[in-house]
Write a protein that holds these residues in place. Structure first.
Motif, PDB file in Angstrom:
ATOM      1  N   THR A 140      10.662   8.317  -0.090  1.00  0.00           N
ATOM      2  CA  THR A 140      11.428   9.132   0.584  1.00  0.00           C
ATOM      3  C   THR A 140      10.804   8.788   2.077  1.00  0.00           C
ATOM      4  O   THR A 140       9.510   8.800   2.084  1.00  0.00           O
ATOM      5  N   GLY A 141      11.676   8.227   3.051  1.00  0.00           N
ATOM      6  CA  GLY A 141      11.183   7.949   4.430  1.00  0.00           C
ATOM      7  C   GLY A 141      10.380   6.718   4.542  1.00  0.00           C
ATOM      8  O   GLY A 141      10.073   6.475   5.473  1.00  0.00           O
ATOM      9  N   SER A 142      10.336   5.802   3.378  1.00  0.00           N
ATOM     10  CA  SER A 142       9.267   4.667   3.457  1.00  0.00           C
ATOM     11  C   SER A 142       9.970   3.360   3.943  1.00  0.00           C
ATOM     12  O   SER A 142       9.365   2.535   4.444  1.00  0.00           O
ATOM     13  N   ASP A 143      11.357   3.482   3.557  1.00  0.00           N
ATOM     14  CA  ASP A 143      12.036   2.052   4.027  1.00  0.00           C
ATOM     15  C   ASP A 143      11.500   0.792   3.503  1.00  0.00           C
ATOM     16  O   ASP A 143      11.488  -0.238   4.241  1.00  0.00           O
ATOM     17  N   LEU A 144      11.177   0.849   2.156  1.00  0.00           N
ATOM     18  CA  LEU A 144      10.734  -0.480   1.415  1.00  0.00           C
ATOM     19  C   LEU A 144      11.916  -1.224   1.277  1.00  0.00           C
ATOM     20  O   LEU A 144      12.870  -0.858   1.091  1.00  0.00           O
ATOM     21  N   PRO A 145      11.725  -2.439   1.238  1.00  0.00           N
ATOM     22  CA  PRO A 145      12.933  -3.398   0.714  1.00  0.00           C
ATOM     23  C   PRO A 145      13.280  -3.076  -0.637  1.00  0.00           C
ATOM     24  O   PRO A 145      12.526  -2.527  -1.405  1.00  0.00           O
ATOM     25  N   LYS A 146      14.315  -3.566  -0.881  1.00  0.00           N
ATOM     26  CA  LYS A 146      15.121  -3.142  -2.329  1.00  0.00           C
ATOM     27  C   LYS A 146      14.237  -3.346  -3.184  1.00  0.00           C
ATOM     28  O   LYS A 146      14.128  -2.841  -4.443  1.00  0.00           O
ATOM     29  N   TYR A 147      13.596  -4.923  -3.309  1.00  0.00           N
ATOM     30  CA  TYR A 147      12.932  -5.152  -4.693  1.00  0.00           C
ATOM     31  C   TYR A 147      11.748  -4.443  -4.670  1.00  0.00           C
ATOM     32  O   TYR A 147      11.225  -4.455  -6.247  1.00  0.00           O
ATOM     33  N   TYR A 148      11.079  -3.583  -3.853  1.00  0.00           N
ATOM     34  CA  TYR A 148       9.973  -2.491  -4.311  1.00  0.00           C
ATOM     35  C   TYR A 148      10.682  -1.399  -5.000  1.00  0.00           C
ATOM     36  O   TYR A 148       9.980  -0.830  -5.996  1.00  0.00           O
ATOM     37  N   VAL A 149      12.015  -1.020  -4.865  1.00  0.00           N
ATOM     38  CA  VAL A 149      12.366  -0.023  -5.348  1.00  0.00           C
ATOM     39  C   VAL A 149      12.707  -0.229  -6.776  1.00  0.00           C
ATOM     40  O   VAL A 149      12.406   0.454  -7.804  1.00  0.00           O
ATOM     41  N   ILE A 150      13.344  -1.441  -7.013  1.00  0.00           N
ATOM     42  CA  ILE A 150      13.649  -1.961  -8.531  1.00  0.00           C
ATOM     43  C   ILE A 150      12.236  -2.327  -9.300  1.00  0.00           C
ATOM     44  O   ILE A 150      11.926  -1.960 -10.593  1.00  0.00           O
TER      45      ILE A 150
ATOM     46  N   HIS B  30       0.796  -1.167   0.125  1.00  0.00           N
ATOM     47  CA  HIS B  30       0.002  -0.068   0.015  1.00  0.00           C
ATOM     48  C   HIS B  30       0.941   1.301   0.139  1.00  0.00           C
ATOM     49  O   HIS B  30       0.627   2.307  -0.780  1.00  0.00           O
ATOM     50  N   LEU B  31       2.092   1.083   0.688  1.00  0.00           N
ATOM     51  CA  LEU B  31       2.928   2.293   0.686  1.00  0.00           C
ATOM     52  C   LEU B  31       3.457   2.603  -0.480  1.00  0.00           C
ATOM     53  O   LEU B  31       3.716   3.726  -1.018  1.00  0.00           O
ATOM     54  N   PHE B  32       3.837   1.574  -1.302  1.00  0.00           N
ATOM     55  CA  PHE B  32       4.333   1.492  -2.565  1.00  0.00           C
ATOM     56  C   PHE B  32       3.316   2.128  -3.525  1.00  0.00           C
ATOM     57  O   PHE B  32       3.731   2.973  -4.347  1.00  0.00           O
ATOM     58  N   TYR B  33       2.350   1.692  -3.690  1.00  0.00           N
ATOM     59  CA  TYR B  33       0.981   2.372  -4.404  1.00  0.00           C
ATOM     60  C   TYR B  33       0.788   3.674  -4.207  1.00  0.00           C
ATOM     61  O   TYR B  33       1.049   4.486  -5.000  1.00  0.00           O
ATOM     62  N   LYS B  34       0.968   4.305  -2.649  1.00  0.00           N
ATOM     63  CA  LYS B  34       0.680   5.517  -2.410  1.00  0.00           C
ATOM     64  C   LYS B  34       1.976   6.473  -2.970  1.00  0.00           C
ATOM     65  O   LYS B  34       1.739   7.598  -3.526  1.00  0.00           O
ATOM     66  N   CYS B  35       3.185   5.963  -2.677  1.00  0.00           N
ATOM     67  CA  CYS B  35       4.171   6.892  -3.153  1.00  0.00           C
ATOM     68  C   CYS B  35       4.301   6.859  -4.714  1.00  0.00           C
ATOM     69  O   CYS B  35       4.665   8.004  -5.222  1.00  0.00           O
ATOM     70  N   PHE B  36       4.147   5.842  -5.311  1.00  0.00           N
ATOM     71  CA  PHE B  36       3.923   6.058  -6.805  1.00  0.00           C
ATOM     72  C   PHE B  36       2.787   6.724  -7.463  1.00  0.00           C
ATOM     73  O   PHE B  36       3.062   7.370  -8.290  1.00  0.00           O
ATOM     74  N   GLN B  37       1.635   6.894  -6.856  1.00  0.00           N
ATOM     75  CA  GLN B  37       0.584   7.592  -6.987  1.00  0.00           C
ATOM     76  C   GLN B  37       1.095   9.061  -7.017  1.00  0.00           C
ATOM     77  O   GLN B  37       0.607  10.017  -7.741  1.00  0.00           O
TER      78      GLN B  37
END
Length: 1211
Positions: free
Chosen positions: A1132-1142, A1073-1080
């Motif tokens: 920024t400030g989300s601390d997501l695992p690296k595979y979410y970044v890729i 969900h955090l990945f979704y919001k940041c990308f949005q």
């Protein structure tokens, strides 16, 4: 009345004969190319099977259309289907013409009709025809000349009305016409209520076909006046449904109708089909192939246009001829023309009403009774039926398109409670099932949990099905009886029933529970009917038969037939009559006796509660029914030993019925078990005495054949004979019955201990054997009699001191046998279960301890049965282990496997791979399906760095999926009563039950744990568990214990394990969900998009997106720096695992490539990021249940009961 042109009829028949000949020649040509078509069809099915996977839904619209066609036609389950959709999908008329319908349960309102108030009731709509007298609506004038046959279709003007201009032309034509013919074509395929697709109208000079889909909103307004005009005659055929459709879709109400179908019926023409009328009156051969045509097609093909015109083109001419015939055949009191007009008016006066759904609507589905569903299956069927109905109403689709009845029944039979099993059950792709999969699985699980309320309905359906079968069989038999009577009137008496002879029909007809007569049993006894007639019926109805019914059938039908059965029919008699009957006795009668002896309860299949109001009277009758059936069973067994069925002693084993039965593996077990029960536990003395002759014959066969199973039975029978002598007779043995039983006991003793003695000698033995027997018998009777227990207070079997001592010596060796077999890891080798192979594998200590000197030792036969049981579990476990190892190899398989690249080439590549050669090709394909299904949810975008960072997560998921199958499907090696000799089985059963208590507790805890996980899947405790701290878990535990008593018995450690796993899953949900919001946020910030695009371009120059190049170092410094910059800018400030970044980098690249002038950033974001996010959220419930694997002592006990100290070795 004017005659029909017979010459025209003959010419039409000649043309039809020529057409048939041409069709036969074409059929021959098609058969030549049959093999090629079969190959293409097989190839198409293979392609469909590969594409019909749930995780590939929406990949291509063309594939979706193709799968929808296959699902509709029924090819998903190997059938040809009833109706095949066109090769090119037809768009829905609702979408093309913007047709809006009301699919709710709200009653239909006839807004255009006047309302007439009824006394004490709401106002009802009034049909305009109600105000007109029927005499005003028909014409009695006789024409001055014969009716003129209309010209051929090619010579008649024709207009296809598909715009307002041609519609106005049609209205003007109808305004000047005095009569016209009407017909309506309808389609129900892609709409809930169906749509009127065409309307055919013919006047005396012209034909019209109206496109009612395109002109739907104009037709009612323009045509209503002509249809309601009582001065204009409307001629139709089969109008009931057409009238309803015209009212519902266009608000058209017809006045002054002449129904050709009603006229045909009143004239008693025999055939009333339109094809027959066209041929009889007009000499026109109408082809039936257009009756099931899809009238939604636009443009309308010429063939269908011709068929549509033929329906109304000749109706006015047929009306003229029928009206004259009705007038000619009428009399003063019998006015046929008036009767036709009245019937036609009654049809017009019917007003359309919606059919409201009820809780029992699912019971009207065709074929439901034939499938004989259980209560659980029926509950699933009802739940999915209601779901299908609601979805069909919302989507405005036909219920058969949403979920065909065949598929609905298949799902109900299989009861797939997980998404994976559901996808295996429903092989074809269905977008509605895919979209609502989680909800459908929840419906199935809730239906199973609440299936108790469907018990009565399931029983009622079975009863109705039984009655239908009985009526059909009785009718068939009655027809056979009439045929036999006509052929040979002298045999009429032998084919009739005697007044006191009961027969087989379900249900009771009197307080005593007797049943009415059925004619087919009488005929089989004297050979009038073939044996298969009774056999087929008996197999169908036996499982629903009550004890009273079966008693009558055995005594009055089966036993007489057996006595007169010729030798050549004995195999048929044994397999088709005796085998199902003995199976019934061996299961249902045995169960009733156990309930009666152990619990004092009367459990019989007869509906005795419906006859007696008091429970005492019902129990009394039930006990009587059990005893009566036991006596009938003993009579049936005794017939096997009937003198005329075994002949001389030298043919006893080869040609006698008793020899045939005892040499039949299945029947031998059933027959000997029944004898054993009757002598051992069932307290019916008459039945015991009835079985004495059969027991003598069993001993003779045992002595002659030395069959191990029969010898063992004779040995087990001796204690029961002694028990009877000790309790039921004097020690002196002076009663006639005692003498017989004593002699039988002696013959059994000689068979077991002196096999070489001649049992046929009639002289009373005076030798040493008899003296030994006498001494042994007296001592044994004294020991048994000293217990001073009456027979009815004994347990299920009789226990004697010798057997108890034997069992206590046997059990240590048995436990050692279990551990010997459990320690064998090569059970899947060839012949591993044979005693010879086992003898070579035994531990020398075990061999010396129990003095096992050869493969013929009794222990080896018992171990052979254990190995066979272990083989199944061992095979499944090895298969799952290999599957897991192969799935782990697929993670690093080169070229990398992606869910988006799954096609036939990837399947062939994996199947032909040399990696892990022990796994079969088809299992590799299954593993690939599982792997791609997981990638579809967890790896929607691929990159080698995502796979590297994601590797541990994928392995954990794969391990849980394969390990769950070990817990769910594996049956570990456990003690089995059948491993013991028959005489030791009563002790073994109690002993095993006592030792298995811990295993039973573990199974119950696992069952409760699965229900608890299903409870968590609903999300009721997610607000506690999403916090992620120990205190929140404690709060959740308190909520469970306070709100639901259902889980009060569940071990708290198991609850905590579920909490931990659920919290982990919710944590991943929050990350996504955090990945979704940041990308949005990126899609809404133009400046940020420019900066991110710059980073994407730089990564492209570093070959970051060359994912198939193995030579690239993905950890190089320049790439790592750019990835870190992307992380800082987007997350920024989300601390997501690296595979979410890729994944974010790959998602943004895909969005930028998809973005063009026709779509916005929000649109591409929804397609690339939103759709996988929604899919993951939707599949959480099914994923949660499909990966429920835990490490706990209860699950260890279930998987390895012998290693977990439940069955530890005796010291």
């Amino acid at each position: 009345m004017f005659a029909v042109d017979t010459g025209e009829v003959n010419r039409a028949r000649a043309r039809r004969a020529q057409e048939l000949q041409q069709e036969a020649e074409a059929r021959d040509r098609r058969q030549v190319a049959c093999s090629k078509k079969e190959k293409k069809k097989k190839k198409k099915k293979m392609a469909i099977a590969r594409r019909a996977q749930a995780y590939l839904s929406g990949k291509k619209e063309a594939e979706m259309h193709m799968s929808e066609e296959v699902f509709w036609t029924g090819e998903a389950f190997g059938g040809s289907g009833r109706k095949k959709a066109p090769s090119t999908p037809i768009p829905r008329p609702q979408d093309v013409y913007h047709i809006v319908v009301d699919n709710t349960n709200k009653p239909f309102e006839h807004a255009l009709l006047e309302k007439s108030p009824d006394a004490g009731a709401p106002a009802r709509p009034t049909h305009p025809l109600e105000k007109l007298p029927v005499e005003q609506l028909f014409d009695r004038r006789v024409p001055q000349s014969p009716p003129l046959k209309p010209p051929e279709l090619s010579d008649t003007p024709f207009t296809f009305v598909q715009d307002r201009k041609t519609l106005n032309k049609l209205v003007r034509k109808l305004k000047n016409a005095t009569e016209f013919a009407v017909n309506v074509e309808y389609n129900h395929f892609r709409s809930f209520q169906g749509l009127t697709c065409l309307m055919q109208i013919s006047t005396r000079t012209e034909d019209f076909i109206v496109d009612t889909l395109k002109l739907r909103k104009y037709l009612g307004e323009r045509l209503r006046e002509a249809f309601q005009d009582p001065t204009k005659k409307k001629v139709m055929y089969g109008t009931t449904r057409d009238i309803m459709w015209l009212q519902r879709d266009f608000g058209i109400y017809i006045c002054n109708l002449f129904d050709i179908g009603q006229a045909s019926r009143i004239l008693q023409m025999g055939h009333v089909s339109l094809e027959y009328l066209l041929l009889s009156f007009c000499g026109v051969i109408a082809k039936k192939r257009c009756q099931r045509a899809d009238w939604r097609q636009r443009p309308l093909p010429d063939r269908m246009t011709k068929c549509a015109r033929e329906v109304t083109h000749y109706l006015l001419y047929i009306y003229d001829l029928m009206r004259l015939r009705l007038m000619n055949e009428s009399s003063g009191e019998n006015d046929l023309l008036l009767e036709v007009c009245k019937c036609s008016n009654e049809i017009c006066l019917q007003l359309y009403e919606k059919e409201p759904p009820t809780d029992k609507s699912y019971l009207h589905i065709h074929g439901l009774k034939d499938n004989e569903l259980s209560a659980r299956q029926l509950a699933v069927f009802a739940g999915l039926y209601q779901w299908r109905d609601s979805v069909a109403r919302i989507e405005d689709e036909s219920t058969a398109y949403i979920l065909p009845n065949k598929t609905l029944l298949e799902i109900a039979k299989q009861i797939p409670v997980t998404a994976r099993r559901f996808k295996r059950t429903v092989e074809a792709k269905n977008k509605f099932l895919d979209h609502h999969l989680g909800h459908v699985i929840t419906i199935i699980r809730n239906a199973v949990a609440n299936s108790d309320s469907f018990e009565n309905i399931a029983e009622q359906l079975k009863k109705e099905r039984l009655e239908e079968l009985m009526v059909a069989d009785t009718k068939s038999s009655s027809e056979d009886t009439e045929t036999i009577t006509a052929v040979d009137a002298d045999n009429n008496e032998s084919n009739s029933h005697s007044s006191d002879e009961p027969a087989l029909v379900p249900g009771f007809s009197s307080e005593q529970g007797h049943v009415p007569k059925a004619p087919f049993f009488t005929l089989i006894v004297d050979g009038s009917l073939d044996c298969s007639a009774i056999c087929g019926t008996l197999k169908k109805v036996l499982k629903w038969m009550g004890f009273d019914q079966l008693t009558m059938v055995i005594m009055y039908k089966i036993i007489p037939f057996m006595k007169s059965c010729p030798e050549e029919l004995r195999p048929k008699l044994v397999h088709e009559i005796l085998e199902p009957v003995f199976h019934y006795l061996h299961t249902k009668l045995y169960k009733s006796w156990c309930a009666l002896l152990h619990d004092g309860a009367v459990e019989v299949p007869d509906k005795i509660a419906d006859i007696f109001s008091s429970k005492e009277e019902a129990n009394k009758l039930g006990s009587s029914l059990i005893i009566q059936l036991t006596r009938a069973a003993s009579e049936l067994l005794a017939v096997i030993a009937c003198p005329q069925l075994y002949g001389s002693s030298e043919f006893l084993c080869s040609k006698s019925l008793v020899g045939y039965v005892l040499c039949h593996d299945v029947l031998r077990l059933q027959v000997l078990s029944l004898i054993y029960y009757i002598f051992g536990a069932w307290n019916v003395d008459e039945a015991k005495m009835t079985l004495v002759p059969l027991c003598y014959k069993v001993i003779e066969v045992a002595t002659a054949t030395r069959h191990d199973a029969i010898i063992s039975f004779v040995k087990d029978m001796i204690p029961h004979l002694i028990q009877w002598l000790a309790f039921e007779s004097s020690l002196e043995g002076t009663q006639p019955g005692d003498v017989i039983i004593k002699d039988l006991c002696y013959q059994a003793f000689r068979c077991v201990h002196c096999p070489n003695q001649d049992l046929s000698c009639e002289e009373k033995p005076k030798d040493r054997i008899y003296e030994v027997f006498q001494s042994w018998l007296e001592q044994t009777k004294l020991v048994v009699g000293s217990r001073k227990k009456p027979m009815h207070e004994l347990e299920e079997f009789v226990w004697i001191w010798e057997v108890e001592e034997e069992f206590s010596k046997y059990i240590p060796g048995y436990i050692d046998m279990l551990h010997q077999v459990n320690e064998m890891d090569d059970c899947l080798e060839r012949d591993s279960s044979s005693p010879r192979v086992l003898f070579e594998k035994l531990d020398p200590k075990f061999v010396s301890k129990y003095a096992i000197g050869s493969p013929s030792h009794d222990y080896l036969w018992a171990m052979s049965a254990m190995v066979k049981r272990k083989m199944s579990a061992m095979h499944w476990q090895r298969r799952n282990d290999k599957m897991f190892q192969f799935l782990c190899l697929l993670i690093d398989f080169k070229p990398y496997i992606q869910h988006s690249s799954y096609d036939d080439s990837v399947v062939e590549l994996v199947e032909e791979s040399k990696a892990y050669p022990d796994l079969a090709e088809f299992l590799r394909a299954d593993a690939l399906e599982v792997f791609c299904a997981i990638l579809f949810l967890w790896e929607p975008q691929f990159h080698p760095m995502i796979r590297k960072e994601h590797k541990d997560v994928l392995k954990k998921i794969l391990h849980h999926v394969t390990s769950l199958e070990n817990i769910t499907f594996l049956k570990p090696l456990l003690p089995d009563v059948r491993d013991f000799p028959v005489r030791l089985r009563p002790y073994a059963k109690n002993y095993i039950d006592n030792r298995n208590k811990e295993y039973i507790v573990a199974k119950e805890q696992a069952r409760l744990h699965e229900q608890f996980d299903a409870h968590l899947a609903s999300g009721v405790l997610d607000h506690y568990l999403s916090k992620g701290d120990a205190g929140s878990h404690g709060d959740a535990l308190k909520a469970v214990l306070n709100d639901s008593r259902q889980f009060s018995a569940l071990d708290h450690d198991l609850i905590k394990l579920s909490f931990e796993r659920r919290a982990e899953l919710l944590g991943r949900r929050d990350q996504l969900h955090l990945f979704y919001k940041c990308f949005q946020r990126v899609t809404r910030d133009a400046q940020l998009r420019i900066e991110v695009q710059s980073l994407i371009d730089q990564l492209g120059r570093q070959d970051f997106f060359c994912i198939d190049d193995d030579a690239i170092d993905w950890d190089q410094k320049c790439c790592s720096e750019l990835v870190d910059k992307f992380n800082k800018q987007v997350f920024t400030g989300s601390d997501l695992p690296k595979y979410y970044v890729i994944r974010g980098i790959m998602d943004y690249r895909a969005m930028s490539r998809m973005k063009d002038g026709s779509c916005s950033w929000c649109d591409v974001f929804q397609k690339v990021v939103g759709k996988p996010y929604d899919r993951w959220i939707q599949n959480i419930p099914s994923f949660w249940m499909d990966t429920r694997y835990y490490k706990h002592q209860y699950y260890d006990i279930i998987q390895q009961p012998l290693q977990k100290q439940i069955w530890k070795k005796e010291e």
